[in-house]
Write a protein that holds these residues in place. Structure first.
Motif, PDB file in Angstrom:
ATOM      1  N   LYS A   1       0.852  -1.203   0.000  1.00  0.00           N
ATOM      2  CA  LYS A   1       0.000   0.000   0.000  1.00  0.00           C
ATOM      3  C   LYS A   1       0.890   1.257   0.000  1.00  0.00           C
ATOM      4  CE  LYS A   1      -3.757   2.389   2.299  1.00  0.00           C
ATOM      5  NZ  LYS A   1      -4.557   2.580   3.506  1.00  0.00           N
ATOM      6  N   ALA A   2       1.977   1.187   0.772  1.00  0.00           N
ATOM      7  CA  ALA A   2       2.872   2.345   0.877  1.00  0.00           C
ATOM      8  C   ALA A   2       3.624   2.589  -0.432  1.00  0.00           C
ATOM      9  CB  ALA A   2       3.866   2.116   2.010  1.00  0.00           C
ATOM     10  N   TYR A   3       4.085   1.517  -1.044  1.00  0.00           N
ATOM     11  CA  TYR A   3       4.867   1.615  -2.285  1.00  0.00           C
ATOM     12  C   TYR A   3       4.262   0.682  -3.326  1.00  0.00           C
ATOM     13  CZ  TYR A   3       8.251   3.895   0.732  1.00  0.00           C
ATOM     14  OH  TYR A   3       8.854   4.751   1.625  1.00  0.00           O
ATOM     15  N   PRO A   4       3.200   1.139  -4.021  1.00  0.00           N
ATOM     16  CA  PRO A   4       2.558   0.257  -4.997  1.00  0.00           C
ATOM     17  C   PRO A   4       3.596  -0.228  -6.018  1.00  0.00           C
ATOM     18  CG  PRO A   4       1.272   2.248  -4.672  1.00  0.00           C
ATOM     19  CD  PRO A   4       2.565   2.454  -3.937  1.00  0.00           C
ATOM     20  N   ASN A   5       3.474  -1.483  -6.400  1.00  0.00           N
ATOM     21  CA  ASN A   5       4.393  -2.096  -7.365  1.00  0.00           C
ATOM     22  C   ASN A   5       5.808  -2.315  -6.822  1.00  0.00           C
ATOM     23  OD1 ASN A   5       4.845  -3.223  -9.891  1.00  0.00           O
ATOM     24  ND2 ASN A   5       5.809  -1.343 -10.641  1.00  0.00           N
ATOM     25  N   CYS A   6       5.955  -2.286  -5.471  1.00  0.00           N
ATOM     26  CA  CYS A   6       7.294  -2.495  -4.910  1.00  0.00           C
ATOM     27  C   CYS A   6       7.619  -3.992  -4.877  1.00  0.00           C
ATOM     28  CB  CYS A   6       7.364  -1.938  -3.493  1.00  0.00           C
ATOM     29  SG  CYS A   6       6.400  -2.884  -2.301  1.00  0.00           S
ATOM     30  N   GLU A   7       8.867  -4.291  -4.528  1.00  0.00           N
ATOM     31  CA  GLU A   7       9.246  -5.693  -4.314  1.00  0.00           C
ATOM     32  C   GLU A   7       9.353  -5.897  -2.797  1.00  0.00           C
ATOM     33  OE1 GLU A   7      12.938  -6.808  -6.202  1.00  0.00           O
ATOM     34  OE2 GLU A   7      13.081  -8.537  -4.862  1.00  0.00           O
ATOM     35  N   PRO A   8       8.347  -6.500  -2.163  1.00  0.00           N
ATOM     36  CA  PRO A   8       8.436  -6.678  -0.700  1.00  0.00           C
ATOM     37  C   PRO A   8       9.504  -7.712  -0.343  1.00  0.00           C
ATOM     38  CG  PRO A   8       6.179  -6.996  -1.530  1.00  0.00           C
ATOM     39  CD  PRO A   8       7.097  -7.044  -2.713  1.00  0.00           C
ATOM     40  N   VAL A   9      10.330  -7.381   0.643  1.00  0.00           N
ATOM     41  CA  VAL A   9      11.419  -8.283   1.054  1.00  0.00           C
ATOM     42  C   VAL A   9      11.160  -8.734   2.504  1.00  0.00           C
ATOM     43  CG1 VAL A   9      13.918  -8.472   1.390  1.00  0.00           C
ATOM     44  CG2 VAL A   9      13.014  -7.056  -0.473  1.00  0.00           C
ATOM     45  N   PRO A  10      10.822 -10.037   2.706  1.00  0.00           N
ATOM     46  CA  PRO A  10      10.524 -10.499   4.066  1.00  0.00           C
ATOM     47  C   PRO A  10      11.760 -10.540   4.953  1.00  0.00           C
ATOM     48  CG  PRO A  10      10.417 -12.317   2.482  1.00  0.00           C
ATOM     49  CD  PRO A  10      10.706 -11.086   1.690  1.00  0.00           C
ATOM     50  N   CYS A  11      11.598 -10.164   6.228  1.00  0.00           N
ATOM     51  CA  CYS A  11      12.703 -10.206   7.196  1.00  0.00           C
ATOM     52  C   CYS A  11      12.212 -10.933   8.437  1.00  0.00           C
ATOM     53  CB  CYS A  11      13.106  -8.797   7.624  1.00  0.00           C
ATOM     54  SG  CYS A  11      13.758  -7.814   6.288  1.00  0.00           S
ATOM     55  N   GLU A  12      13.125 -11.677   9.085  1.00  0.00           N
ATOM     56  CA  GLU A  12      12.718 -12.434  10.270  1.00  0.00           C
ATOM     57  C   GLU A  12      12.358 -11.535  11.440  1.00  0.00           C
ATOM     58  OE1 GLU A  12      15.485 -15.418  11.406  1.00  0.00           O
ATOM     59  OE2 GLU A  12      15.024 -16.653   9.649  1.00  0.00           O
ATOM     60  N   GLU A  13      13.162 -10.490  11.642  1.00  0.00           N
ATOM     61  CA  GLU A  13      12.979  -9.617  12.812  1.00  0.00           C
ATOM     62  C   GLU A  13      12.802  -8.174  12.366  1.00  0.00           C
ATOM     63  OE1 GLU A  13      13.347 -10.925  15.860  1.00  0.00           O
ATOM     64  OE2 GLU A  13      14.168 -12.873  15.307  1.00  0.00           O
ATOM     65  N   PHE A  14      12.241  -7.334  13.268  1.00  0.00           N
ATOM     66  CA  PHE A  14      12.153  -5.896  12.989  1.00  0.00           C
ATOM     67  C   PHE A  14      13.560  -5.327  12.800  1.00  0.00           C
ATOM     68  CE2 PHE A  14       8.093  -5.875  15.687  1.00  0.00           C
ATOM     69  CZ  PHE A  14       7.279  -5.957  14.578  1.00  0.00           C
ATOM     70  N   ASP A  15      14.464  -5.772  13.686  1.00  0.00           N
ATOM     71  CA  ASP A  15      15.850  -5.317  13.646  1.00  0.00           C
ATOM     72  C   ASP A  15      16.491  -5.532  12.277  1.00  0.00           C
ATOM     73  OD1 ASP A  15      17.823  -4.174  15.144  1.00  0.00           O
ATOM     74  OD2 ASP A  15      17.694  -5.658  16.735  1.00  0.00           O
ATOM     75  N   THR A  16      16.208  -6.719  11.691  1.00  0.00           N
ATOM     76  CA  THR A  16      16.776  -7.072  10.387  1.00  0.00           C
ATOM     77  C   THR A  16      16.286  -6.099   9.318  1.00  0.00           C
ATOM     78  OG1 THR A  16      16.306  -9.294  11.155  1.00  0.00           O
ATOM     79  CG2 THR A  16      17.234  -9.110   8.951  1.00  0.00           C
ATOM     80  N   ALA A  17      15.020  -5.699   9.417  1.00  0.00           N
ATOM     81  CA  ALA A  17      14.469  -4.772   8.428  1.00  0.00           C
ATOM     82  C   ALA A  17      15.179  -3.419   8.520  1.00  0.00           C
ATOM     83  CB  ALA A  17      12.969  -4.616   8.655  1.00  0.00           C
ATOM     84  N   PHE A  18      15.420  -2.952   9.756  1.00  0.00           N
ATOM     85  CA  PHE A  18      16.156  -1.687   9.937  1.00  0.00           C
ATOM     86  C   PHE A  18      17.546  -1.811   9.300  1.00  0.00           C
ATOM     87  CE2 PHE A  18      13.021  -0.608  13.161  1.00  0.00           C
ATOM     88  CZ  PHE A  18      13.063   0.769  13.238  1.00  0.00           C
ATOM     89  N   GLU A  19      18.219  -2.925   9.640  1.00  0.00           N
ATOM     90  CA  GLU A  19      19.596  -3.116   9.157  1.00  0.00           C
ATOM     91  C   GLU A  19      19.653  -3.250   7.642  1.00  0.00           C
ATOM     92  OE1 GLU A  19      22.098  -6.095  10.953  1.00  0.00           O
ATOM     93  OE2 GLU A  19      21.529  -5.344  12.937  1.00  0.00           O
ATOM     94  N   ALA A  20      18.645  -3.906   7.073  1.00  0.00           N
ATOM     95  CA  ALA A  20      18.631  -4.105   5.616  1.00  0.00           C
ATOM     96  C   ALA A  20      18.621  -2.757   4.897  1.00  0.00           C
ATOM     97  CB  ALA A  20      17.412  -4.929   5.216  1.00  0.00           C
TER      98      ALA A  20
END
Ligand SMILES: O=C(O)C(=O)C[C@]1(C(=O)O)C=C[C@@H](O)C=C1
Length: 379
Positions: free
Chosen positions: A115-134
């Motif tokens: 919804k935030a970025y239509p047509n984006c490539e969502p990348v799953p992460c195990e932890e919230f921390d991992t998403a920040f670091e990515a």
């Protein structure tokens, strides 16, 4: 004199480029220059070229610099400066924006990223921390993470991570969360003994789950629960997850809309390495975090800097100041807090700047986490 410049992260410069570009000592007016953005560690290299009008001598150098500038600007590796009206942008090379979220396919966070970025490539992460670091390590362009839910309240972990990491809030997105009870085909509600889901989702369905008398088991995300039910072919357990997760993992929907209130909304933050330039062309919100001295009325004084200027606060959250959780004063020990506040104004508004200037006079710490457009889609 025409001057053109481009700035790019030092890590993205390849030897070949610098070899081609040396400043011309013979003709300093038509030079291509390199500069380092930081004295300690070179984080940015700037390439600039200038040409005096009528300077025929320097033309070659200038043209060469312009070619390099074009290559650098077109490079897929180059970060595109964010702007407030580019929230649903594609990456600079036209490829899809990579957006980190916590969970597996079918999680609500994945829908929020889309919804935030239509047509984006969502990348799953195990932890919230991992998403920040990515995001910090340039593995992805953005992260979309839940921050609060209308029924379950704040997602404290993400408040703490906002401070621990150096990302900027560049937007928010609100998502209507409609939970379903999912089980393997052939399993009925009467067969169920336990229910698996994210703790927030379990909390949002408190009434239904109590009525059914099911034992709650917390897992990392709603879709992960659905996946586990399907992969382990469980016949005594159900998952609280989305209808989308039922489709992905081939589960049966036993009940729909099982959340305690039909208006169940989760607010997600959009995070990026660079802040956006706040505007005044639409409704903006600003998120800040600050700490205060101990004393009567200090929080009242802090909040007054907004009310005196008629600035509406939309959220206030206090979290322990983990570095110094206890403060001694007058022989007593007090808990020490950080206050997270969202207010309805853009940092481009003078009134918001004045409020923060005022707060800075007595706050022991103050950081602006981001100034970004309000998601009005659910109002
Ligand atoms: O488990 C998921 O599907 C998530 O996206 C996480 C999450 C959350 O952390 O609040 C997101 C939205 C819902 O409120 C329930 C769970």
């Amino acid at each position: 004199m025409a001057v053109h410049a481009v700035r790019l992260p030092a890590t993205q410069l390849h030897g070949g480029i610098s070899g081609n570009l040396s400043p011309s000592s013979r003709n300093p007016n038509a030079a291509i220059r390199f500069g380092c953005g930081s004295s300690k560690r070179c984080r940015f290299i700037s390439v600039s070229a200038s040409l005096r009008e009528g300077d025929e001598h320097g033309k070659d150098n200038y043209v060469r610099a312009m070619e390099v500038k074009k290559i650098l600007e077109d490079s897929p590796l180059l970060p595109k400066p964010l702007s407030s009206n580019q929230l649903a942008e594609t990456a600079s090379n036209g490829s899809r924006v990579r957006v980190a979220y916590q969970g597996v396919r079918g999680a609500y966070s994945e829908s929020a990223a889309e919804k935030a970025y239509p047509n984006c490539e969502p990348v799953p992460c195990e932890e919230f921390d991992t998403a920040f670091e990515a995001v910090e390590r340039w593995l992805v362009d953005r992260a979309v993470l839940p921050i609060e839910n209308s029924l379950g309240g704040s997602i404290h972990r993400n408040y703490d991570l906002l401070l621990r990491h150096n990302l900027h809030i560049v937007g928010e997105v609100k998502l209507a969360v409609r939970h379903c009870l999912l089980a393997n085909h052939g399993v009925s509600i009467e067969d169920l003994k336990r229910v698996l889901s994210h703790p927030q989702a379990l909390a949002q369905c408190e009434n239904t789950l109590t009525r059914l008398g099911l034992v709650r088991e917390a897992v990392d995300d709603t879709a992960g629960a659905a996946k586990q039910i399907a992969f382990e072919n469980l016949s005594d357990a159900a998952a609280v997850a989305s209808a989308e997760a039922a489709k992905i993992y081939g589960l049966n929907i036993l009940a729909e809309d099982i959340q305690d209130d039909s208006d169940n909304v989760t607010r997600f933050l959009m995070l990026a390495r660079e802040p956006i330039i706040p505007g005044t062309n639409r409704l903006f919100k600003t998120s800040i975090v600050f700490s205060l001295e101990e004393g009567p009325g200090v929080l009242f004084k802090a909040l007054a800097v907004f009310s005196l200027r008629e600035i509406n606060l939309t959220k206030i959250e206090s979290r322990p100041l983990r570095k110094h959780p206890l403060r001694a004063s007058g022989g007593l020990k007090y808990f020490d807090y950080l206050f997270y506040v969202d207010f309805e104004a853009s940092m481009a508004d003078e009134v918001a700047q004045n409020a923060l200037r005022n707060l800075e006079e007595f706050a022991t710490f103050l950081r602006v986490l981001g100034s970004y457009p309000v998601d009005t889609t659910m109002l």
